[in-house]
Enzyme design. Structure first.
Site, PDB file in Angstrom:
ATOM      1  CE  LYS A 162      12.111   6.297  -4.020  1.00 61.54           C
ATOM      2  NZ  LYS A 162      12.238   6.392  -5.492  1.00 61.54           N
ATOM      3  CB  ALA A 198      11.710  -0.051  -8.307  1.00 63.64           C
ATOM      4  CE  LYS A 236       8.718   6.273  -1.245  1.00 63.77           C
ATOM      5  NZ  LYS A 236       8.566   5.375  -2.380  1.00 63.77           N
ATOM      6  CG  LEU A 293      17.411  -0.312  -9.742  1.00 68.19           C
ATOM      7  CD1 LEU A 293      17.879   1.152  -9.784  1.00 68.19           C
ATOM      8  CD2 LEU A 293      17.933  -1.058 -10.967  1.00 68.19           C
ATOM      9  CG  ASP A 352       9.091   9.317  -3.468  1.00 69.45           C
ATOM     10  OD1 ASP A 352       8.392   8.651  -2.678  1.00 69.45           O
ATOM     11  OD2 ASP A 352       9.738   8.824  -4.417  1.00 69.45           O
ATOM     12  CD  GLU A 373       2.805   9.993  -7.388  1.00 68.99           C
ATOM     13  OE1 GLU A 373       1.623   9.702  -7.130  1.00 68.99           O
ATOM     14  OE2 GLU A 373       3.673   9.131  -7.614  1.00 68.99           O
ATOM     15  CB  THR A 390      -0.872   0.056   1.273  1.00 65.51           C
ATOM     16  OG1 THR A 390      -0.017   0.336   2.396  1.00 65.51           O
ATOM     17  CG2 THR A 390      -1.596  -1.249   1.520  1.00 65.51           C
TER      18      THR A 390
END
Lengths: 360, 360
Positions: B223, B152, B125, B154, B219, B208, B101
């Site tokens: 990360k 993703a 995340k 990688l 975002d 988005e 989700t």
């Protein structure tokens, strides 16, 4: 509470000794992070073994490393002994056998250990590049890990296996996986002669004592075969033809004679570089693996190719697949060296130990 | 004989549905390769759950996917039901909970499941970027994997963890981890205006629905925090300052109003690009993580920098460490997309399942 994992290490050369140091330094952290404790059951080399039937204590291990540094066999150590076959040292419950030798003929013993429920971690390429039958026995039930055989500490084998496990399909692997040959390509492009570049690389320790062991391309060919077999391509070594850098008449002379005659090759490589430059292309020693076949040799690449940007001794692996079709998945970095190779082996040991203890 | 692994999947959006398809397609191969069989115990979304108390059969799963494609809740399905809390569905023995989700507030339930002995795999995340306490509980005993949250498909998190496990020390991570912002940098360098580039990216579905969700850098900041915490840096989100691409007066207006006013930013970005060009440098949106601190923002990079070669939507992660000090370890490729993100989750499921069944 942590669980005990026993290691039986074959080989105590540079990589082997670096690995022992990493295991000893990280033992406490791994116990905390993953709940297992690594213990050496035995250290083995051609000259014997150190083995007490219990976990070797730090003092014994330290002494063994000192003995090896002084170029004596392990049998010479107090507690060391001569050994016909390391398999006599295997415990009854599953342990991890680490082959950081460069020895031939290990595959049979390792495959038998796998069949008996043990796990194997390899930096030694040879057990994986013999017959396909041996490869299949050794990797049965995914009992053997071998990350360090191809890219040292770079995540190459794990990446490929993860792609394929999830159902991705291989279109093409293109790789530059010899730091030595990568250096030669860069030096040639910088205008050096081949003979000068080989001389420099040898004097810096970037080649094997006999540079023909690098220049033959045989090491790259073995790595390409490991990539192919990991991809499910059931090939023998003969399916991966390679191009040596030197003509066959220089194959069987002494090293000194070879080094003296390297200038005979200079003109040929000058012409190749000039031709590549005229075509606005880069000269790289490339291994290509596709489901249709493989090749290893000098290639002219357009400047936008991922391998064209490579300079010096770095390795590069480019995976083009069903899902990574427009842009490949690329892994790049130093692909050799004692510490990073030991770290590649170490990563496989941790992954294996997590499996052996993971149902906590 | 294979062992059974039960999956409880939260989320049935694009990534979730791609994941279900991968699990179903690869089930037989995994059983053969690793000796375990994956079964769905439940599929859960905001609208309910499909759960029978046993392994869901292929027909039920297929029907659930069709129901979701038609934008109905799972509760509407025969066998589906409304649900207050997915935790009521947890079995007594260890299962793998998959959070694909983008929901907030999952961390408490997931951490409780971890404490009860379950394993977790995340593409979401948010559970990792809340408080440090939540992160620590969730990742206790390495029970949670989250490869897909950063790159993703990688190999980023696994690579970093393997380096650190073996005792390597982090000097610096530099990364470009937004395909959208990477595209904007390339477009600006090609002479496009920012407003035109944002318009193009949005119309192609690379942003988005509200492009400010990308342009805020939030975002990338999340990360970067995940990379830092994985490196053992015990930071809160506030320790990673980021630079949004737009001024604060454009933050709270409607999407349409924002799109209309993007040309107001064009001159600023034209100047940045011209300045970088005058300095013979490239403009990249870079996250940098070091033990001393982190930053996220537009940077001018010299052409020899690993990130300077990046073009378009590719992501790139460069790890400089004690052992990879002269040349970094670099991973590069597409860092977004439904199929590769699902494959990243899938790789974590396989690694976790190998642990749960590995003492065969």
């Amino acid at each position: 509470m942590t669980r005990e994992i026993f290691l039986l290490q074959l080989g105590t050369g540079g990589v082997g000794r670096a690995l022992v140091a990493q295991v000893q330094a990280q033992r406490a952290l791994l116990a905390e992070r993953y709940g297992f404790t690594l213990h050496y059951l035995a250290l083995v080399d051609r000259g014997g073994a150190v083995h007490t039937g219990q976990a070797l204590d730090d003092q014994t291990i330290q002494t063994a490393l000192v003995v090896k540094e002084s170029r004596q066999p392990l049998a010479a150590l107090a507690g060391g002994r001569a050994l016909d076959d390391w398999r006599t040292l295997l415990p009854t419950s599953a342990c991890i056998i680490i082959d950081v030798t460069a020895a031939a003929g290990m595959e049979t013993g390792l495959a038998e250990a796998v069949a008996a429920g043990h796990r194997v971690v390899l930096a030694n390429k040879r057990p994986l590049t013999g017959t396909l039958t041996d490869f299949t026995r050794l990797t049965a039930r995914s009992a053997t890990r071998y990350e360090a055989t191809v890219g040292a500490g770079l995540p190459v084998i794990a990446t490929l296996q993860t792609l394929l496990d999830s159902g991705d399909t291989l279109s093409r692997i293109e790789a530059s996986m010899s730091g030595t040959l990568g250096y030669l390509c860069s030096a040639l492009e910088d205008g050096q002669s081949l003979s000068a570049a080989v001389g420099t690389a040898r004097s810096r320790g970037w080649t094997e004592p006999d540079p023909r062991d690098d220049l033959s391309g045989a090491d790259v060919t073995r790595k390409a075969l490991i990539l192919a077999r990991t991809s499910g391509l059931n090939w023998e070594l003969s399916a991966v033809p390679s191009e040596p850098w030197f003509p066959s008449e220089l194959a069987d002379i002494t090293v000194d004679a070879f080094m003296e005659r390297t200038p005979e090759m200079d003109r040929h490589y000058q012409e190749l570089v000039a031709q590549a430059r005229a075509n606005n292309r880069r000269l790289r020693y490339v291994a290509t693996v596709t489901p249709e076949g493989a090749s290893v040799g000098l290639r002219e690449l357009p400047p936008e190719h991922p391998l064209a940007a490579l300079r010096g001794t770095d390795n590069l692996f480019s995976f083009t697949t069903g899902r990574y079709s427009e842009q490949p998945l690329v892994v790049r970095g130093p692909g050799a060296g004692v510490e990073v190779t030991a770290a590649g082996v170490f990563g496989d040991i941790v992954a294996t130990a997590r499996e052996l203890t993971g149902d906590r």
